[in-house]
Design an enzyme around this catalytic site. Structure first.
Site, PDB file in Angstrom:
ATOM      1  N   ASN A 111       0.867  -1.177   0.000  1.00 59.16           N
ATOM      2  CA  ASN A 111       0.000   0.000   0.000  1.00 59.16           C
ATOM      3  C   ASN A 111       0.906   1.230   0.000  1.00 59.16           C
ATOM      4  OD1 ASN A 111      -1.820   2.024   0.397  1.00 59.16           O
ATOM      5  ND2 ASN A 111      -2.474   1.382   2.458  1.00 59.16           N
ATOM      6  N   TRP A 112       1.037   1.824  -1.174  1.00 59.78           N
ATOM      7  CA  TRP A 112       1.948   2.976  -1.293  1.00 59.78           C
ATOM      8  C   TRP A 112       1.356   4.253  -0.710  1.00 59.78           C
ATOM      9  CZ3 TRP A 112       4.335   2.652  -6.946  1.00 59.78           C
ATOM     10  CH2 TRP A 112       5.237   1.583  -6.973  1.00 59.78           C
ATOM     11  N   HIS A 146      -9.753   1.177   4.830  1.00 54.53           N
ATOM     12  CA  HIS A 146      -8.494   1.435   5.546  1.00 54.53           C
ATOM     13  C   HIS A 146      -8.745   2.466   6.654  1.00 54.53           C
ATOM     14  CE1 HIS A 146      -4.402   2.669   6.366  1.00 54.53           C
ATOM     15  NE2 HIS A 146      -4.002   1.575   5.741  1.00 54.53           N
ATOM     16  N   GLU A 182      -5.367  -4.668  10.811  1.00 56.29           N
ATOM     17  CA  GLU A 182      -4.404  -3.563  10.922  1.00 56.29           C
ATOM     18  C   GLU A 182      -4.746  -2.719  12.132  1.00 56.29           C
ATOM     19  OE1 GLU A 182      -2.255  -2.069   6.978  1.00 56.29           O
ATOM     20  OE2 GLU A 182      -3.883  -0.831   7.671  1.00 56.29           O
ATOM     21  N   SER A 242       3.354  -1.505  10.553  1.00 49.78           N
ATOM     22  CA  SER A 242       4.792  -1.495  10.836  1.00 49.78           C
ATOM     23  C   SER A 242       5.550  -2.747  10.394  1.00 49.78           C
ATOM     24  CB  SER A 242       5.052  -1.266  12.332  1.00 49.78           C
ATOM     25  OG  SER A 242       4.674   0.043  12.690  1.00 49.78           O
TER      26      SER A 242
HETATM   27  P1  13P Z   1       2.944   0.835   7.695  1.00 45.80           P
HETATM   28  O1  13P Z   1       3.452  -0.479   7.118  1.00 45.80           O
HETATM   29  O2  13P Z   1       3.686   2.007   7.181  1.00 45.80           O
HETATM   30  O3  13P Z   1       2.797   0.764   9.167  1.00 45.80           O
HETATM   31  O4  13P Z   1       1.460   1.016   7.099  1.00 45.80           O
HETATM   32  C1  13P Z   1       0.556   0.002   7.287  1.00 45.80           C
HETATM   33  C2  13P Z   1      -0.639   0.273   6.483  1.00 45.80           C
HETATM   34  O5  13P Z   1      -1.430   1.155   6.821  1.00 45.80           O
HETATM   35  C3  13P Z   1      -0.833  -0.527   5.278  1.00 45.80           C
HETATM   36  O6  13P Z   1      -2.121  -0.423   4.776  1.00 45.80           O
END
Ligand code: 13P
Length: 251
Positions: free
Chosen positions: A9-10, A95, A166, A214
């Site tokens: 996910n960029w 999200h 998440e 993370s």
């Molecule tokens: P990080 O990997 O930067 O913590 O982001 C997680 C995220 O929100 C992926 O959708």
């Protein structure tokens, strides 16, 4: 063996096509050695055409970070059908960064329904805030988010659904800490049971559960040990070296 699913996910990065090209060239150079992993990249919408050209004849599949639930007079939106016709297979839905902007369970439900009806793969993001975790309400939150998102969804369409756990507090941009492997595993089992209770054992067995928050090249082995089906990666997916190491961990 079931293929692991690794989704990049960029978010709202990078700023130029040139930078996209740099990341992709490096990933493409090293991805040939990766086996048994389904790799999905979700760039900002603007870069989808460039990405589609770049990933031809590779194992990378196109994903999107969001979608609207229909076409028509909706200024600024992108419809599920447009994405499907373009070749997008996976769509991140619900999200926490979108929920924070006001997206509610009802909207997410509509999005999930339209994606599933088109036989696309929604990646439904669920997870508790720091405050809810402190109150030990993570299971309550995840249950509510999943049941609300799947309200009146035909059971026969659920095969294409993917769940990404998440926790909001674990996302790196929130100065996140990695969720412990035990906690990821416990949540995975909880989600499996929830599906079994509400949609039956067959669907519960099939449903893919990812972890996000993370994830990087240093902690990927720990994350993997929670027995999840893959990961949803933010920050580290913009760094080709780190991203390849994450893929290698599942290969
Ligand atoms: P990080 O990997 O930067 O913590 O982001 C997680 C995220 O929100 C992926 O959708």
């Amino acid at each position: 063996m079931k293929k692991a699913l690794v989704v990049a996910n960029w978010k709202c990065n990078p700023s130029t096509e040139r930078e996209v090209g740099k990341i992709l060239n490096e990933v493409k150079r090293q991805i040939r050695k990766i086996t048994n992993v389904q790799v999905v990249i979700c760039p900002p919408f603007l870069f989808l055409p460039f990405l589609r050209e770049k990933i031809k004849n590779t194992k990378i599949v196109l994903g999107a970070q969001d979608v609207f639930y229909q076409g028509g007079s909706f200024t600024g939106e992108i419809s599920p059908k447009m994405l499907k016709k373009f070749g997008v297979k996976y769509v991140i839905t619900g999200h926490s960064e979108r929920r924070k902007l006001g997206e509610d369970d009802q909207i997410i439900n509509k999005k999930i329904k339209s994606l599933l009806e088109l036989k696309m793969n929604p990646i439904l993001c669920v997870g508790e805030t720091k405050e809810m975790r402190e109150k030990e309400k993570q299971f309550e939150v995840v249950e509510r988010q999943i049941l609300a998102a799947l309200r009146n969804v035909k059971k026969t369409l659920l095969d294409n659904l993917i769940i990404a756990y998440e926790p909001v507090w674990a996302i790196s941009t929130n100065k996140g800490k990695l969720c412990s492997s035990d906690d990821i595993m416990t949540m995975k089992l909880f989600i499996k049971q929830l599906f079994e209770k509400n949609f039956g054992a067959k669907i519960s067995e099939k449903i893919k559960i990812l972890y996000g928050g993370s994830v990087n090249d240093k902690n990927i082995q720990l994350v993997r040990s929670a027995g999840i089906d893959g990961v949803l990666v933010g920050g580290a997916s913009l760094n080709p070296q780190k991203f390849i190491l994450i893929l290698k961990a599942f290969s």
